[in-house]
Write a protein that holds these residues in place. Structure first.
Motif, PDB file in Angstrom:
ATOM      1  N   VAL A 199       0.861  -1.182   0.000  1.00 32.02           N
ATOM      2  CA  VAL A 199       0.000   0.000   0.000  1.00 32.02           C
ATOM      3  C   VAL A 199       0.901   1.237   0.000  1.00 32.02           C
ATOM      4  N   GLY A 200       0.640   2.152  -0.913  1.00 32.18           N
ATOM      5  CA  GLY A 200       1.354   3.420  -0.951  1.00 32.18           C
ATOM      6  C   GLY A 200       0.395   4.545  -1.249  1.00 32.18           C
ATOM      7  N   LEU A 201       0.828   5.763  -1.012  1.00 28.44           N
ATOM      8  CA  LEU A 201       0.013   6.916  -1.388  1.00 28.44           C
ATOM      9  C   LEU A 201       0.913   8.018  -1.911  1.00 28.44           C
ATOM     10  N   TYR A 202       0.368   8.753  -2.873  1.00 23.94           N
ATOM     11  CA  TYR A 202       1.067   9.916  -3.413  1.00 23.94           C
ATOM     12  C   TYR A 202       0.211  11.138  -3.138  1.00 23.94           C
ATOM     13  N   LEU A 203       0.773  12.074  -2.371  1.00 22.12           N
ATOM     14  CA  LEU A 203       0.058  13.299  -2.001  1.00 22.12           C
ATOM     15  C   LEU A 203       0.286  14.341  -3.092  1.00 22.12           C
ATOM     16  N   TYR A 204      -0.785  14.680  -3.817  1.00 23.49           N
ATOM     17  CA  TYR A 204      -0.623  15.604  -4.942  1.00 23.49           C
ATOM     18  C   TYR A 204      -1.039  17.033  -4.621  1.00 23.49           C
ATOM     19  N   GLU A 205      -1.756  17.248  -3.527  1.00 20.22           N
ATOM     20  CA  GLU A 205      -2.045  18.629  -3.115  1.00 20.22           C
ATOM     21  C   GLU A 205      -2.414  18.667  -1.640  1.00 20.22           C
ATOM     22  N   GLY A 206      -2.231  19.836  -1.037  1.00 24.50           N
ATOM     23  CA  GLY A 206      -2.604  20.018   0.364  1.00 24.50           C
ATOM     24  C   GLY A 206      -1.599  19.421   1.336  1.00 24.50           C
ATOM     25  N   THR A 207      -2.091  19.152   2.536  1.00 21.87           N
ATOM     26  CA  THR A 207      -1.262  18.652   3.631  1.00 21.87           C
ATOM     27  C   THR A 207      -1.945  17.468   4.297  1.00 21.87           C
ATOM     28  N   LEU A 208      -1.143  16.465   4.621  1.00 19.17           N
ATOM     29  CA  LEU A 208      -1.641  15.283   5.320  1.00 19.17           C
ATOM     30  C   LEU A 208      -1.020  15.244   6.711  1.00 19.17           C
ATOM     31  N   ILE A 209      -1.864  15.023   7.730  1.00 14.28           N
ATOM     32  CA  ILE A 209      -1.403  14.983   9.111  1.00 14.28           C
ATOM     33  C   ILE A 209      -1.395  13.542   9.602  1.00 14.28           C
ATOM     34  N   ASP A 210      -0.262  13.092  10.117  1.00 12.41           N
ATOM     35  CA  ASP A 210      -0.150  11.761  10.719  1.00 12.41           C
ATOM     36  C   ASP A 210      -0.188  11.930  12.232  1.00 12.41           C
ATOM     37  N   LYS A 211      -1.329  11.617  12.838  1.00 12.73           N
ATOM     38  CA  LYS A 211      -1.498  11.820  14.274  1.00 12.73           C
ATOM     39  C   LYS A 211      -0.961  10.651  15.089  1.00 12.73           C
ATOM     40  N   SER A 225       3.459  16.151   9.671  1.00 10.97           N
ATOM     41  CA  SER A 225       2.739  16.553   8.462  1.00 10.97           C
ATOM     42  C   SER A 225       3.551  16.229   7.217  1.00 10.97           C
ATOM     43  N   TYR A 226       2.823  15.951   6.131  1.00  5.86           N
ATOM     44  CA  TYR A 226       3.432  15.668   4.831  1.00  5.86           C
ATOM     45  C   TYR A 226       2.873  16.648   3.812  1.00  5.86           C
ATOM     46  N   ALA A 227       3.762  17.186   2.977  1.00  5.54           N
ATOM     47  CA  ALA A 227       3.364  18.169   1.970  1.00  5.54           C
ATOM     48  C   ALA A 227       3.232  17.502   0.605  1.00  5.54           C
ATOM     49  N   ALA A 228       2.605  18.195  -0.324  1.00  4.37           N
ATOM     50  CA  ALA A 228       2.399  17.679  -1.670  1.00  4.37           C
ATOM     51  C   ALA A 228       3.729  17.304  -2.320  1.00  4.37           C
ATOM     52  N   GLY A 229       3.688  16.244  -3.126  1.00  4.25           N
ATOM     53  CA  GLY A 229       4.886  15.765  -3.796  1.00  4.25           C
ATOM     54  C   GLY A 229       5.583  14.641  -3.073  1.00  4.25           C
ATOM     55  N   LEU A 240      -5.542   2.417   8.058  1.00  7.54           N
ATOM     56  CA  LEU A 240      -5.070   3.644   7.428  1.00  7.54           C
ATOM     57  C   LEU A 240      -5.953   4.798   7.892  1.00  7.54           C
ATOM     58  N   GLU A 241      -5.403   5.625   8.775  1.00 10.25           N
ATOM     59  CA  GLU A 241      -6.124   6.781   9.315  1.00 10.25           C
ATOM     60  C   GLU A 241      -5.505   8.044   8.724  1.00 10.25           C
ATOM     61  N   LEU A 242      -6.287   8.782   7.949  1.00 10.70           N
ATOM     62  CA  LEU A 242      -5.799   9.947   7.235  1.00 10.70           C
ATOM     63  C   LEU A 242      -6.545  11.194   7.686  1.00 10.70           C
ATOM     64  N   LYS A 243      -5.796  12.259   7.915  1.00 18.81           N
ATOM     65  CA  LYS A 243      -6.404  13.540   8.298  1.00 18.81           C
ATOM     66  C   LYS A 243      -5.764  14.642   7.473  1.00 18.81           C
ATOM     67  N   ALA A 244      -6.597  15.466   6.872  1.00 17.52           N
ATOM     68  CA  ALA A 244      -6.099  16.585   6.076  1.00 17.52           C
ATOM     69  C   ALA A 244      -5.765  17.770   6.966  1.00 17.52           C
ATOM     70  N   GLY A 245      -4.869  18.601   6.477  1.00 17.22           N
ATOM     71  CA  GLY A 245      -4.568  19.848   7.156  1.00 17.22           C
ATOM     72  C   GLY A 245      -5.623  20.895   6.843  1.00 17.22           C
ATOM     73  N   ALA A 246      -5.367  22.116   7.274  1.00 17.89           N
ATOM     74  CA  ALA A 246      -6.338  23.197   7.102  1.00 17.89           C
ATOM     75  C   ALA A 246      -6.561  23.558   5.639  1.00 17.89           C
ATOM     76  N   ASP A 247      -5.642  23.120   4.753  1.00 19.56           N
ATOM     77  CA  ASP A 247      -5.785  23.384   3.313  1.00 19.56           C
ATOM     78  C   ASP A 247      -6.346  22.182   2.562  1.00 19.56           C
ATOM     79  N   ALA A 249      -6.554  18.071   1.352  1.00 19.55           N
ATOM     80  CA  ALA A 249      -5.539  17.191   0.777  1.00 19.55           C
ATOM     81  C   ALA A 249      -6.142  16.388  -0.366  1.00 19.55           C
ATOM     82  N   GLY A 250      -5.302  16.065  -1.332  1.00 21.12           N
ATOM     83  CA  GLY A 250      -5.671  15.155  -2.409  1.00 21.12           C
ATOM     84  C   GLY A 250      -4.565  14.134  -2.564  1.00 21.12           C
ATOM     85  N   LEU A 251      -4.920  12.866  -2.673  1.00 18.92           N
ATOM     86  CA  LEU A 251      -3.894  11.829  -2.745  1.00 18.92           C
ATOM     87  C   LEU A 251      -4.370  10.645  -3.574  1.00 18.92           C
TER      88      LEU A 251
END
Length: 294
Positions: A199-211, A225-229, A240-247, A249-251
């Motif tokens: 399992v993998g993910l590619y973050l193409y926009e926004g911010t992903l928070i790993d709590k 936090s992880y940024a786009a790219g 898999l628990e995913l939380k977006a930042g204030a902007d 996220a797309g992945l």
């Protein structure tokens, strides 16, 4: 989620001067059954106007997904298709395909899309090519009550209480499955993907928070936090628990079963031995791949 490894997408250029971001592993040890992910994202035509003139492939599957703008696809099998926003296209190239991908003339709003390469098992690399796209159907979506939308692009997914969300495109090599997960600001999504070994993910926009990130020095759980790219390799056996930042996220989510075979790569060809690569080059140069009809 538990992140096993992290890879940044690197600037690259392909086709006729197309600017892309790329994550690739042709050692076939980290992303198996996937080999490469390219992202094109620009509002400037000069970054992509040259497109991808006719070129060959053998031994891989190419999976293309468009979020904005579009391409016209042509191949030696006679397929001529416009691939636009929300469309996907799958070519199981097998023994050989020649195709071109050129920006649509009416796509003036820019271009955002992806091409993912999937490896093929040795016993399938020389079978006849297959082509499918979703231009005449719709990729199904499922929405949870926490601001997340999952769009199934390939394979089968379970999300937001639905036991099976089936994309029109099935049967990718390595039992690969691909989805677009769109998170509004501060949205939360949970997926159980334990049936997949990779399992993998590619973050193409926004911010992903790993709590659930565990700091090795302080031995405390801290937010990371992880940024786009960023391309993240995940522990498939953990929720898999995913939380977006204030902007938001797309992945892209990528899942599958590793093929676990040694590969040899040269340009558009991915085979299992140097002799097979040599044969692919000779077949292409000898015109045995065919040509795109005018």
């Amino acid at each position: 989620m538990r992140v096993i490894n992290q890879f940044p997408a690197r600037p690259a250029m392909d086709g006729d001067g197309v600017n892309i971001r790329r994550v690739a592993d042709f050692d076939n040890t980290k992303f198996d059954p996937f080999l490469m992910l390219d992202e094109i994202k620009s509002d400037d035509k000069q970054d992509f106007i040259g497109g991808f003139p006719p070129h060959p492939h053998r031994g891989i599957e190419t999976f293309t997904y468009i979020r904005k703008g579009g391409f016209e696809h042509r191949d030696q099998l006679g397929n001529v298709k416009a691939i636009r926003a929300k469309d996907v296209q799958w070519m199981s190239t097998g023994s050989g395909v020649i195709h071109s991908e050129m920006p649509l003339a009416d796509a003036d709003e820019g271009l955002h899309g992806f091409q993912i390469w999937v490896n093929m098992p040795a016993n399938q690399k020389m079978r006849p090519a297959r082509y499918e796209d979703s231009s005449n159907t719709t990729n199904p979506e499922s929405t949870n009550d926490k601001g997340a939308v999952l769009r199934a692009l390939a394979g089968n997914w379970a999300f937001a209480g639905q036991t099976s969300i089936s994309a029109p495109i099935q049967d990718l090599a390595g039992k690969a499955a691909i989805a677009d997960l769109m998170l509004s600001p501060d949205a939360v999504a949970e997926l159980q993907l334990g049936r997949h070994e990779f399992v993998g993910l590619y973050l193409y926009e926004g911010t992903l928070i790993d709590k659930s990130h565990h700091d090795q020095d302080s031995h405390k759980h801290i937010d990371k936090s992880y940024a786009a790219g960023q391309y993240l390799i995940l522990d498939s056996q953990e929720l898999l628990e995913l939380k977006a930042g204030a902007d938001g996220a797309g992945l892209l989510l990528l899942a599958g079963q590793p093929i676990k075979e040694k590969i040899v790569h040269m340009g558009p060809f991915v085979m299992n031995t140097q002799a097979e690569i040599k044969q692919a080059v000779e077949d292409y140069q000898g015109g045995r791949f065919g040509q795109i009809p005018l």
